[in-house]
Design a protein around this motif. Sequence first.
Motif, PDB file in Angstrom:
ATOM      1  N   THR A   1       0.835  -1.211   0.000  1.00  9.06           N
ATOM      2  CA  THR A   1       0.000   0.000   0.000  1.00  9.06           C
ATOM      3  C   THR A   1       0.865   1.254   0.000  1.00  9.06           C
ATOM      4  O   THR A   1       0.581   2.221  -0.716  1.00  9.06           O
ATOM      5  N   ILE A   2       1.930   1.246   0.790  1.00 10.11           N
ATOM      6  CA  ILE A   2       2.838   2.400   0.822  1.00 10.11           C
ATOM      7  C   ILE A   2       3.463   2.617  -0.557  1.00 10.11           C
ATOM      8  O   ILE A   2       3.559   3.761  -1.033  1.00 10.11           O
ATOM      9  N   LYS A   3       3.886   1.543  -1.208  1.00  8.50           N
ATOM     10  CA  LYS A   3       4.415   1.644  -2.575  1.00  8.50           C
ATOM     11  C   LYS A   3       3.404   2.331  -3.495  1.00  8.50           C
ATOM     12  O   LYS A   3       3.745   3.258  -4.247  1.00  8.50           O
ATOM     13  N   SER A   4       2.178   1.864  -3.416  1.00  8.57           N
ATOM     14  CA  SER A   4       1.117   2.421  -4.251  1.00  8.57           C
ATOM     15  C   SER A   4       0.895   3.901  -3.944  1.00  8.57           C
ATOM     16  O   SER A   4       0.752   4.721  -4.860  1.00  8.57           O
ATOM     17  N   TYR A   5       0.900   4.247  -2.654  1.00  7.97           N
ATOM     18  CA  TYR A   5       0.702   5.640  -2.252  1.00  7.97           C
ATOM     19  C   TYR A   5       1.842   6.527  -2.758  1.00  7.97           C
ATOM     20  O   TYR A   5       1.611   7.649  -3.226  1.00  7.97           O
ATOM     21  N   MET A   6       3.068   6.045  -2.648  1.00  5.47           N
ATOM     22  CA  MET A   6       4.216   6.841  -3.105  1.00  5.47           C
ATOM     23  C   MET A   6       4.110   7.117  -4.601  1.00  5.47           C
ATOM     24  O   MET A   6       4.411   8.221  -5.065  1.00  5.47           O
ATOM     25  N   ARG A   7       3.690   6.101  -5.340  1.00  2.00           N
ATOM     26  CA  ARG A   7       3.549   6.270  -6.791  1.00  2.00           C
ATOM     27  C   ARG A   7       2.411   7.235  -7.117  1.00  2.00           C
ATOM     28  O   ARG A   7       2.551   8.108  -7.985  1.00  2.00           O
ATOM     29  N   LYS A   8       1.276   7.069  -6.444  1.00  2.47           N
ATOM     30  CA  LYS A   8       0.144   7.968  -6.674  1.00  2.47           C
ATOM     31  C   LYS A   8       0.509   9.411  -6.332  1.00  2.47           C
ATOM     32  O   LYS A   8       0.129  10.353  -7.041  1.00  2.47           O
ATOM     33  N   LEU A   9       1.244   9.585  -5.231  1.00  5.45           N
ATOM     34  CA  LEU A   9       1.642  10.931  -4.821  1.00  5.45           C
ATOM     35  C   LEU A   9       2.531  11.563  -5.885  1.00  5.45           C
ATOM     36  O   LEU A   9       2.375  12.750  -6.216  1.00  5.45           O
ATOM     37  N   TYR A  10       3.444  10.764  -6.427  1.00  8.13           N
ATOM     38  CA  TYR A  10       4.393  11.249  -7.433  1.00  8.13           C
ATOM     39  C   TYR A  10       3.719  11.485  -8.783  1.00  8.13           C
ATOM     40  O   TYR A  10       3.881  12.549  -9.398  1.00  8.13           O
ATOM     41  N   LYS A  11       2.944  10.508  -9.238  1.00  9.06           N
ATOM     42  CA  LYS A  11       2.379  10.559 -10.587  1.00  9.06           C
ATOM     43  C   LYS A  11       1.112  11.407 -10.689  1.00  9.06           C
ATOM     44  O   LYS A  11       0.896  12.100 -11.680  1.00  9.06           O
ATOM     45  N   HIS A  12       0.263  11.328  -9.668  1.00 12.14           N
ATOM     46  CA  HIS A  12      -1.028  12.014  -9.728  1.00 12.14           C
ATOM     47  C   HIS A  12      -1.094  13.262  -8.846  1.00 12.14           C
ATOM     48  O   HIS A  12      -1.819  14.200  -9.159  1.00 12.14           O
ATOM     49  N   GLY A  13      -0.348  13.249  -7.747  1.00  8.88           N
ATOM     50  CA  GLY A  13      -0.343  14.417  -6.865  1.00  8.88           C
ATOM     51  C   GLY A  13       0.755  15.403  -7.188  1.00  8.88           C
ATOM     52  O   GLY A  13       0.768  16.515  -6.671  1.00  8.88           O
ATOM     53  N   ASN A  14       1.726  14.968  -8.045  1.00 14.53           N
ATOM     54  CA  ASN A  14       2.855  15.828  -8.400  1.00 14.53           C
ATOM     55  C   ASN A  14       3.624  16.273  -7.150  1.00 14.53           C
ATOM     56  O   ASN A  14       4.119  17.379  -7.070  1.00 14.53           O
ATOM     57  N   LEU A  15       3.697  15.350  -6.176  1.00 15.47           N
ATOM     58  CA  LEU A  15       4.341  15.660  -4.904  1.00 15.47           C
ATOM     59  C   LEU A  15       5.309  14.558  -4.496  1.00 15.47           C
ATOM     60  O   LEU A  15       5.145  13.393  -4.864  1.00 15.47           O
ATOM     61  N   VAL A  16       6.289  14.953  -3.695  1.00 21.61           N
ATOM     62  CA  VAL A  16       7.162  14.038  -2.964  1.00 21.61           C
ATOM     63  C   VAL A  16       6.921  14.315  -1.485  1.00 21.61           C
ATOM     64  O   VAL A  16       6.902  15.473  -1.067  1.00 21.61           O
ATOM     65  N   HIS A  17       6.742  13.261  -0.700  1.00 21.25           N
ATOM     66  CA  HIS A  17       6.459  13.470   0.725  1.00 21.25           C
ATOM     67  C   HIS A  17       7.573  14.270   1.384  1.00 21.25           C
ATOM     68  O   HIS A  17       7.318  15.243   2.094  1.00 21.25           O
ATOM     69  N   GLY A  18       8.808  13.844   1.217  1.00 19.36           N
ATOM     70  CA  GLY A  18       9.940  14.623   1.707  1.00 19.36           C
ATOM     71  C   GLY A  18      10.465  14.219   3.066  1.00 19.36           C
ATOM     72  O   GLY A  18      11.580  14.586   3.436  1.00 19.36           O
ATOM     73  N   ASP A  19       9.674  13.472   3.836  1.00 24.23           N
ATOM     74  CA  ASP A  19      10.143  13.009   5.147  1.00 24.23           C
ATOM     75  C   ASP A  19       9.450  11.703   5.504  1.00 24.23           C
ATOM     76  O   ASP A  19       9.032  11.495   6.636  1.00 24.23           O
ATOM     77  N   LEU A  20       9.338  10.824   4.528  1.00 24.44           N
ATOM     78  CA  LEU A  20       8.571   9.595   4.709  1.00 24.44           C
ATOM     79  C   LEU A  20       9.411   8.541   5.430  1.00 24.44           C
ATOM     80  O   LEU A  20      10.523   8.230   5.016  1.00 24.44           O
ATOM     81  N   SER A  21       8.855   8.026   6.505  1.00 22.66           N
ATOM     82  CA  SER A  21       9.518   6.972   7.275  1.00 22.66           C
ATOM     83  C   SER A  21       8.488   6.360   8.216  1.00 22.66           C
ATOM     84  O   SER A  21       7.321   6.754   8.210  1.00 22.66           O
ATOM     85  N   GLU A  22       8.926   5.418   9.019  1.00 27.38           N
ATOM     86  CA  GLU A  22       8.035   4.791  10.003  1.00 27.38           C
ATOM     87  C   GLU A  22       7.533   5.773  11.054  1.00 27.38           C
ATOM     88  O   GLU A  22       6.599   5.461  11.802  1.00 27.38           O
ATOM     89  N   TYR A  23       8.124   6.967  11.110  1.00 30.42           N
ATOM     90  CA  TYR A  23       7.706   7.989  12.072  1.00 30.42           C
ATOM     91  C   TYR A  23       6.585   8.877  11.527  1.00 30.42           C
ATOM     92  O   TYR A  23       5.951   9.606  12.287  1.00 30.42           O
ATOM     93  N   ASN A  24       6.366   8.853  10.208  1.00 29.09           N
ATOM     94  CA  ASN A  24       5.363   9.725   9.593  1.00 29.09           C
ATOM     95  C   ASN A  24       4.303   8.939   8.821  1.00 29.09           C
ATOM     96  O   ASN A  24       3.709   9.443   7.874  1.00 29.09           O
ATOM     97  N   ILE A  25       4.103   7.698   9.255  1.00 31.98           N
ATOM     98  CA  ILE A  25       3.029   6.868   8.711  1.00 31.98           C
ATOM     99  C   ILE A  25       2.250   6.293   9.888  1.00 31.98           C
ATOM    100  O   ILE A  25       2.828   5.637  10.763  1.00 31.98           O
ATOM    101  N   MET A  26       0.956   6.577   9.933  1.00 27.24           N
ATOM    102  CA  MET A  26       0.070   5.974  10.930  1.00 27.24           C
ATOM    103  C   MET A  26      -0.460   4.653  10.390  1.00 27.24           C
ATOM    104  O   MET A  26      -0.495   4.438   9.175  1.00 27.24           O
TER     105      MET A  26
END
Length: 259
Positions: free
Chosen positions: A177-202
């Motif tokens: 799911t995280i893989k899918s979210y990262m791709r959706k954020l990049y391809k469809h949201g035109n965004l990079v999270h920028g601080d993605l880790s186990e500390y910023n995922i609920m």
Amino acid sequence: MSKDYSKKIKSIDDKLEKMRIKRKDSDYTKVKEDVFDTPTLISLYNLSNKDILYALGGAISTGKEANIFFAESSDKPIALKIYRITTSTFRAMEEYILGDPRFKNIRHEKRDIIMAWTRKEYRNLIRAQNAGIRVPSPITTEKNILVMDFLGENEVSYPLLKEVKLDTEQAHQIYETIKSYMRKLYKHGNLVHGDLSEYNIMIDPNNIEPIFIDMGQSVTLDHPRAEYFLNRDIKNITRFFKRFKISDSPEDLSAFVRN
């Protein structure tokens, strides 16, 4: 400032004072000094006046730049993320916000940076949600306060990924799911999270679903350091899931996200 306005602010301050019973005195005093300055009290007053804020509860978490509080609107629980004006390390914010073309006219003043950062996180959450990613639903902003839906139960927020004990099957489910979210954020949201880790995922324990949080630092793809931030996110995620015998390398995940 009018007499009625001053009375309203004092009333909010008095309610905060009563929260002392929920914390050790030393903790309460520090939170009050760091978070509830006069500009923030005025913002809380404005949210109350707009019928967005009905009641303010205790602190959910404390970060380097912001405190998150449980609160209630007239019909549901909400979360208030209050960026500290006096004590936040706003210099760390500059590398993310000053290269963002959406905020190119922001002055290099601490207060302006923090207000822009709050609006930036709000807009990033909307983008992510529109791209099909589960995030805290943003409601509004008021100066240095971001209002979001509360994600949790009985005034306790959902746990972070780093806090959850996972079996191998659950870890693989979450990773996909995280893989899918990262791709959706990049391809469809035109965004990079920028601080993605186990500390910023609920993790929603009801369905073992990941939720991206803390998106103030997320940048658009035309930010000069977007690729650097993405590569760092990818390394963080592959590092964490390696313990669950997930064999994807950073190169594998990078190819999936970008293509």
